[in-house]
Enzyme design. Structure first.
Site, PDB file in Angstrom:
ATOM      1  N   GLU A 148       0.844  -1.191   0.000  1.00  0.00           N
ATOM      2  CA  GLU A 148       0.000   0.000   0.000  1.00  0.00           C
ATOM      3  C   GLU A 148       0.883   1.246   0.000  1.00  0.00           C
ATOM      4  O   GLU A 148       1.949   1.270   0.614  1.00  0.00           O
ATOM      5  CB  GLU A 148      -0.884  -0.023   1.251  1.00  0.00           C
TER       6      GLU A 148
ATOM      7  N   LYS B  53     -10.434  -0.155  -2.029  1.00  0.00           N
ATOM      8  CA  LYS B  53     -10.476  -0.602  -0.639  1.00  0.00           C
ATOM      9  C   LYS B  53     -11.848  -0.350  -0.019  1.00  0.00           C
ATOM     10  O   LYS B  53     -12.381   0.757  -0.072  1.00  0.00           O
ATOM     11  CB  LYS B  53      -9.389   0.129   0.153  1.00  0.00           C
TER      12      LYS B  53
ATOM     13  N   CYS C 162      -4.667  -3.718   2.952  1.00  0.00           N
ATOM     14  CA  CYS C 162      -4.342  -3.388   4.335  1.00  0.00           C
ATOM     15  C   CYS C 162      -5.429  -3.740   5.349  1.00  0.00           C
ATOM     16  O   CYS C 162      -5.594  -4.892   5.714  1.00  0.00           O
ATOM     17  CB  CYS C 162      -3.942  -1.920   4.432  1.00  0.00           C
TER      18      CYS C 162
END
Length: 322
Positions: free
Chosen positions: A86, A156, A197
Site C-alpha cells: 500500500e 479498498k 491493508c
C-alpha cells in the site's frame, strides 16, 4: 525458520541471495544451493511470485526508482508476479489528495511501462486514485499484466478509522471514498483475490473471495502501523490463509516515512496450510521475498480438509436472543 529465497537490497549494499530451509507439514519449496535454485526448471505445477518490502516517502520519483530496482530483481529470479505494498508510489502526511491521479495518468502509466519492460505482472496496491470529488480519493489496488495492461482494479472497502492503543488516531474515511465491489482476477499465478491493508481484519471478505469468486491466491498489500503490526500482522495473515486454504502474499511498507508515520514491515508469503514460505531476514530492509505457488499443494490441502463442502449458510443455524 521458513524456507525461502529472499533478495535483500538495503541502501548502498551488495545484493544478497541467501536461502533458509525448514520442513513444512506438507511440502518443501526449495532445496539445494542458490545456484541450483536459480538454474533449476520449475515444476509445471508451480510458479514463482515475489513480495516487496520497502519504505515509500513523499517523492514519486524516488519511490519509482526503488520499485524499478525491485522489479528487475524479481524478474531475475523467474517470478511471474511482484506485489508492492500500500502507498507504494507515494507516502506523505495526509496529502494524498494532492498527488491523486486517474488510472490513465502519468504515474500509473509509468508503472504499466515498468511491468512491460520487466516482463512481469505487478500488484500495485493501494494507489491514490482520483476520487469522486475534490475532497476524496480511492485507495485502489491495481493489477497490471506483463504487457503493461491494467487487468483489474479493487477499491479498498474497509476504512481505517481507528484510535490505535498506545499510538495515533487515524480517520481514512475523511479523505477516502470506500469501494463496494469484491474483486478477483485470473493470472499466470492463479486466480487472485484483491484486498488492501485494513481489509485483513475482515474474514468475510476473504471468505467471499475464496468460496464465491474462486480465489487461489490472496493479495494483501499493507502499511500496517508499528503497534498493530507487532500485535496482529503475522497471526492475521496465517489465519486468512488457513481459513480460505489460499496462498497469501503480503507486501509491506516498513520503517519511518516521515516524522509522523512509521510502518511495521515484515513482508510475508504464506501457503494454504498456514506455513510461512517467504520472508526477508528482517522486517526493516528494502528487498523482495520469493516463493513458489504450488497448485498441487492447494489441491491437496483442499481435498484433505474439504471445508468448501462442509460450510453451512449463516441462516442454517437458529439464533436465539439471551
Amino acid at each position: 525458520m521458513p524456507n525461502c529465497l529472499y533478495l535483500l537490497s538495503p541502501p548502498n549494499s551488495i545484493l544478497c541471495r541467501p536461502i533458509r530451509f525448514s520442513h513444512p507439514p506438507l511440502r518443501s519449496h526449495f532445496s539445494g544451493t542458490v545456484a541450483a535454485v536459480s538454474d533449476s526448471v520449475m515444476a509445471s505445477n508451480s510458479v514463482r511470485v515475489a513480495a516487496a518490502q520497502m519504505t515509500s516517502i513523499n517523492d514519486l520519483d524516488s519511490n519509482f526508482a526503488t520499485c524499478a530496482r525491485l522489479a528487475k530483481e524479481a524478474a531475475s529470479t523467474g517470478a511471474k508476479l511482484l506485489c508492492f505494498p500500500e502507498n507504494f508510489s507515494y507516502y506523505g502526511d495526509g496529502d494524498g489528495l494532492r498527488v491523486a491521479e486517474a488510472l490513465d495518468g502519468p504515474v500509473m502509466q509509468g508503472y504499466c511501462t515498468l511491468a512491460r519492460e520487466s516482463s512481469i505482472w505487478l500488484s500495485l496496491g493501494g494507489f491514490q486514485e482520483k476520487g469522486p470529488d475534490d475532497k476524496h480519493i480511492y485507495n485502489t489496488h491495481v493489477v497490471v499484466d506483463d504487457a503493461g495492461n491494467i487487468r483489474s482494479t479493487y477499491r479498498k472497502i474497509h476504512m481505517f478509522d481507528v484510535d490505535v492503543p498506545g499510538g495515533s488516531s487515524y480517520k481514512e474515511s475523511s479523505f477516502t471514498e470506500a469501494g463496494n465491489r469484491v474483486v478477483a482476477v485470473d493470472s499466470p499465478v492463479g486466480r487472485l483475490g484483491l484486498t488492501v491493508c485494513y481489509d485483513l481484519r475482515f474474514p468475510d471478505l476473504h471468505q467471499q473471495l475464496r468460496f464465491q469468486h474462486g480465489a487461489q491466491v490472496l493479495l494483501q498489500p499493507a502499511a500496517f502501523t508499528a503497534v498493530t503490526g507487532h500485535a496482529h500482522w503475522e497471526v492475521l495473515l496465517r489465519a486468512r490463509a488457513i481459513e480460505t486454504q489460499c496462498y497469501v502474499i503480503a507486501a509491506a511498507q516498513t520503517g519511518k516515512h516521515n516524522d509522523k508515520r512509521e510502518s511495521y514491515g515484515e513482508a510475508l508469503i504464506v501457503d494454504p496450510w498456514g506455513t510461512i514460505v517467504g520472508q526477508l531476514p528482517d522486517r526493516l530492509s528494502t528487498g523482495i521475498s520469493v516463493a513458489d505457488i504450488d497448485f498441487s499443494l492447494i489441491e491437496s490441502v483442499r481435498a484433505k480438509m474439504p471445508i468448501s463442502k462442509h460450510r453451512k449458510p449463516i441462516d442454517y443455524w437458529k439464533s436465539a436472543s439471551l
